[in-house]
Design a protein around this motif. Structure first.
Motif, PDB file in Angstrom:
ATOM      1  N   TRP A  36       0.857  -1.180   0.000  1.00  0.00           N
ATOM      2  CA  TRP A  36       0.000   0.000   0.000  1.00  0.00           C
ATOM      3  C   TRP A  36       0.895   1.233   0.000  1.00  0.00           C
ATOM      4  O   TRP A  36       1.861   1.317   0.775  1.00  0.00           O
ATOM      5  N   PHE A  37       0.547   2.171  -0.866  1.00  0.00           N
ATOM      6  CA  PHE A  37       1.223   3.451  -0.942  1.00  0.00           C
ATOM      7  C   PHE A  37       0.166   4.544  -0.800  1.00  0.00           C
ATOM      8  O   PHE A  37      -1.026   4.303  -0.973  1.00  0.00           O
ATOM      9  N   ARG A  38       0.633   5.737  -0.515  1.00  0.00           N
ATOM     10  CA  ARG A  38      -0.290   6.861  -0.472  1.00  0.00           C
ATOM     11  C   ARG A  38       0.368   8.101  -1.039  1.00  0.00           C
ATOM     12  O   ARG A  38       1.601   8.227  -1.039  1.00  0.00           O
ATOM     13  N   GLN A  39      -0.467   9.001  -1.512  1.00  0.00           N
ATOM     14  CA  GLN A  39       0.030  10.263  -2.052  1.00  0.00           C
ATOM     15  C   GLN A  39      -0.901  11.383  -1.645  1.00  0.00           C
ATOM     16  O   GLN A  39      -2.091  11.373  -1.996  1.00  0.00           O
ATOM     17  N   ALA A  40      -0.355  12.312  -0.901  1.00  0.00           N
ATOM     18  CA  ALA A  40      -1.094  13.499  -0.487  1.00  0.00           C
ATOM     19  C   ALA A  40      -0.865  14.605  -1.505  1.00  0.00           C
ATOM     20  O   ALA A  40       0.136  14.595  -2.227  1.00  0.00           O
ATOM     21  N   PRO A  41      -1.768  15.575  -1.577  1.00  0.00           N
ATOM     22  CA  PRO A  41      -1.609  16.674  -2.533  1.00  0.00           C
ATOM     23  C   PRO A  41      -0.273  17.395  -2.366  1.00  0.00           C
ATOM     24  O   PRO A  41       0.105  17.751  -1.245  1.00  0.00           O
ATOM     25  N   GLY A  42       0.424  17.533  -3.467  1.00  0.00           N
ATOM     26  CA  GLY A  42       1.691  18.249  -3.443  1.00  0.00           C
ATOM     27  C   GLY A  42       2.858  17.465  -2.896  1.00  0.00           C
ATOM     28  O   GLY A  42       3.956  18.006  -2.748  1.00  0.00           O
ATOM     29  N   LYS A  43       2.621  16.193  -2.588  1.00  0.00           N
ATOM     30  CA  LYS A  43       3.690  15.360  -2.029  1.00  0.00           C
ATOM     31  C   LYS A  43       3.949  14.152  -2.912  1.00  0.00           C
ATOM     32  O   LYS A  43       3.122  13.768  -3.729  1.00  0.00           O
ATOM     33  N   GLU A  44       5.107  13.564  -2.721  1.00  0.00           N
ATOM     34  CA  GLU A  44       5.442  12.372  -3.470  1.00  0.00           C
ATOM     35  C   GLU A  44       4.715  11.158  -2.902  1.00  0.00           C
ATOM     36  O   GLU A  44       4.349  11.127  -1.725  1.00  0.00           O
ATOM     37  N   ARG A  45       4.546  10.169  -3.750  1.00  0.00           N
ATOM     38  CA  ARG A  45       3.956   8.913  -3.297  1.00  0.00           C
ATOM     39  C   ARG A  45       4.886   8.264  -2.281  1.00  0.00           C
ATOM     40  O   ARG A  45       6.096   8.230  -2.475  1.00  0.00           O
ATOM     41  N   GLU A  46       4.311   7.757  -1.205  1.00  0.00           N
ATOM     42  CA  GLU A  46       5.133   7.147  -0.170  1.00  0.00           C
ATOM     43  C   GLU A  46       4.615   5.773   0.218  1.00  0.00           C
ATOM     44  O   GLU A  46       3.412   5.504   0.181  1.00  0.00           O
ATOM     45  N   PHE A  47       5.539   4.934   0.588  1.00  0.00           N
ATOM     46  CA  PHE A  47       5.232   3.586   1.036  1.00  0.00           C
ATOM     47  C   PHE A  47       4.526   3.637   2.382  1.00  0.00           C
ATOM     48  O   PHE A  47       4.904   4.402   3.268  1.00  0.00           O
ATOM     49  N   VAL A  48       3.504   2.788   2.532  1.00  0.00           N
ATOM     50  CA  VAL A  48       2.781   2.696   3.788  1.00  0.00           C
ATOM     51  C   VAL A  48       3.004   1.333   4.442  1.00  0.00           C
ATOM     52  O   VAL A  48       3.395   1.243   5.605  1.00  0.00           O
ATOM     53  N   ALA A  49       2.745   0.265   3.686  1.00  0.00           N
ATOM     54  CA  ALA A  49       2.876  -1.083   4.239  1.00  0.00           C
ATOM     55  C   ALA A  49       3.070  -2.079   3.100  1.00  0.00           C
ATOM     56  O   ALA A  49       2.599  -1.857   1.992  1.00  0.00           O
ATOM     57  N   GLY A  50       3.763  -3.170   3.420  1.00  0.00           N
ATOM     58  CA  GLY A  50       3.979  -4.215   2.430  1.00  0.00           C
ATOM     59  C   GLY A  50       3.835  -5.583   3.071  1.00  0.00           C
ATOM     60  O   GLY A  50       3.982  -5.740   4.289  1.00  0.00           O
ATOM     61  N   ILE A  51       3.539  -6.575   2.234  1.00  0.00           N
ATOM     62  CA  ILE A  51       3.347  -7.929   2.737  1.00  0.00           C
ATOM     63  C   ILE A  51       3.881  -8.918   1.711  1.00  0.00           C
ATOM     64  O   ILE A  51       3.748  -8.718   0.512  1.00  0.00           O
ATOM     65  N   SER A  52       4.498  -9.970   2.212  1.00  0.00           N
ATOM     66  CA  SER A  52       5.090 -10.969   1.339  1.00  0.00           C
ATOM     67  C   SER A  52       4.012 -11.847   0.702  1.00  0.00           C
ATOM     68  O   SER A  52       2.833 -11.774   1.050  1.00  0.00           O
ATOM     69  N   ARG A  53       4.432 -12.682  -0.218  1.00  0.00           N
ATOM     70  CA  ARG A  53       3.487 -13.544  -0.944  1.00  0.00           C
ATOM     71  C   ARG A  53       2.692 -14.447  -0.001  1.00  0.00           C
ATOM     72  O   ARG A  53       1.494 -14.641  -0.181  1.00  0.00           O
ATOM     73  N   SER A  54       3.362 -14.954   1.003  1.00  0.00           N
ATOM     74  CA  SER A  54       2.701 -15.869   1.947  1.00  0.00           C
ATOM     75  C   SER A  54       1.935 -15.136   3.041  1.00  0.00           C
ATOM     76  O   SER A  54       1.091 -15.728   3.709  1.00  0.00           O
ATOM     77  N   GLY A  55       2.266 -13.865   3.220  1.00  0.00           N
ATOM     78  CA  GLY A  55       1.652 -13.100   4.297  1.00  0.00           C
ATOM     79  C   GLY A  55       2.435 -13.130   5.595  1.00  0.00           C
ATOM     80  O   GLY A  55       2.043 -12.493   6.566  1.00  0.00           O
ATOM     81  N   VAL A  56       3.527 -13.863   5.604  1.00  0.00           N
ATOM     82  CA  VAL A  56       4.300 -14.000   6.844  1.00  0.00           C
ATOM     83  C   VAL A  56       5.077 -12.720   7.149  1.00  0.00           C
ATOM     84  O   VAL A  56       5.100 -12.249   8.280  1.00  0.00           O
ATOM     85  N   MET A  57       5.713 -12.167   6.126  1.00  0.00           N
ATOM     86  CA  MET A  57       6.525 -10.961   6.326  1.00  0.00           C
ATOM     87  C   MET A  57       5.684  -9.719   6.060  1.00  0.00           C
ATOM     88  O   MET A  57       5.007  -9.616   5.040  1.00  0.00           O
ATOM     89  N   LYS A  58       5.750  -8.796   6.988  1.00  0.00           N
ATOM     90  CA  LYS A  58       5.013  -7.535   6.867  1.00  0.00           C
ATOM     91  C   LYS A  58       5.956  -6.384   7.185  1.00  0.00           C
ATOM     92  O   LYS A  58       6.781  -6.488   8.093  1.00  0.00           O
ATOM     93  N   TYR A  59       5.803  -5.311   6.456  1.00  0.00           N
ATOM     94  CA  TYR A  59       6.655  -4.144   6.625  1.00  0.00           C
ATOM     95  C   TYR A  59       5.789  -2.891   6.710  1.00  0.00           C
ATOM     96  O   TYR A  59       4.771  -2.799   6.034  1.00  0.00           O
ATOM     97  N   TYR A  60       6.227  -1.939   7.516  1.00  0.00           N
ATOM     98  CA  TYR A  60       5.466  -0.717   7.702  1.00  0.00           C
ATOM     99  C   TYR A  60       6.382   0.496   7.669  1.00  0.00           C
ATOM    100  O   TYR A  60       7.510   0.443   8.160  1.00  0.00           O
TER     101      TYR A  60
END
Length: 125
Positions: A36-60
């Motif tokens: 998941w990424f997000r982009q606010a007005p006037g700002k660059e797109r930024e990473f919010v959260a990620g998850i591996s194929r299996s769902g075991v690894m999560k990043y924030y």
């Protein structure tokens, strides 16, 4: 090729919660690491959260830790972002993304292969 469709955005008061969902179709969903990424007005797109194929690894992102939870259901081809304790600075367009390569702790948007159209999240203070 993956097609991604987000839902669940909207207007919420500060301190409230929203649950974003991303439905995927096309290639086998479990082939993709998701983010998941997000982009606010006037700002660059930024990473919010990620998850591996299996769902075991999560990043924030630091801004999401302790408040947001990413999860996936490979049987239903969905990835979800539960957002709690929302703040006005969380206001942005949120997009889900898929990549065929292994995700990392702080991925760049360019590392993802497919994107949804985005859903607006507005947090009022």
């Amino acid at each position: 090729q993956a097609q991604l469709v987000e839902s669940g955005g909207g207007l919420v008061q500060a301190g409230g919660s929203l649950r974003l969902s991303c439905a995927a179709s096309g290639r086998t969903f479990s082939s993709y690491s998701m983010g998941w990424f997000r982009q606010a007005p006037g700002k660059e797109r930024e990473f919010v959260a990620g998850i591996s194929r299996s769902g075991v690894m999560k990043y924030y992102a630091d801004s999401a830790k302790g408040r947001f939870t990413i999860s996936r259901d490979n049987a239903k081809n969905t990835v979800t972002l539960q957002m709690n304790s929302l703040k006005s600075e969380d206001t942005a367009v949120y997009s889900c993304a898929a990549r065929l390569t292994t995700t990392s702790a702080k991925p760049r948007a360019s590392e993802y292969d497919y994107w949804g159209q985005g859903t607006q999240v507005t947090v009022s203070s």
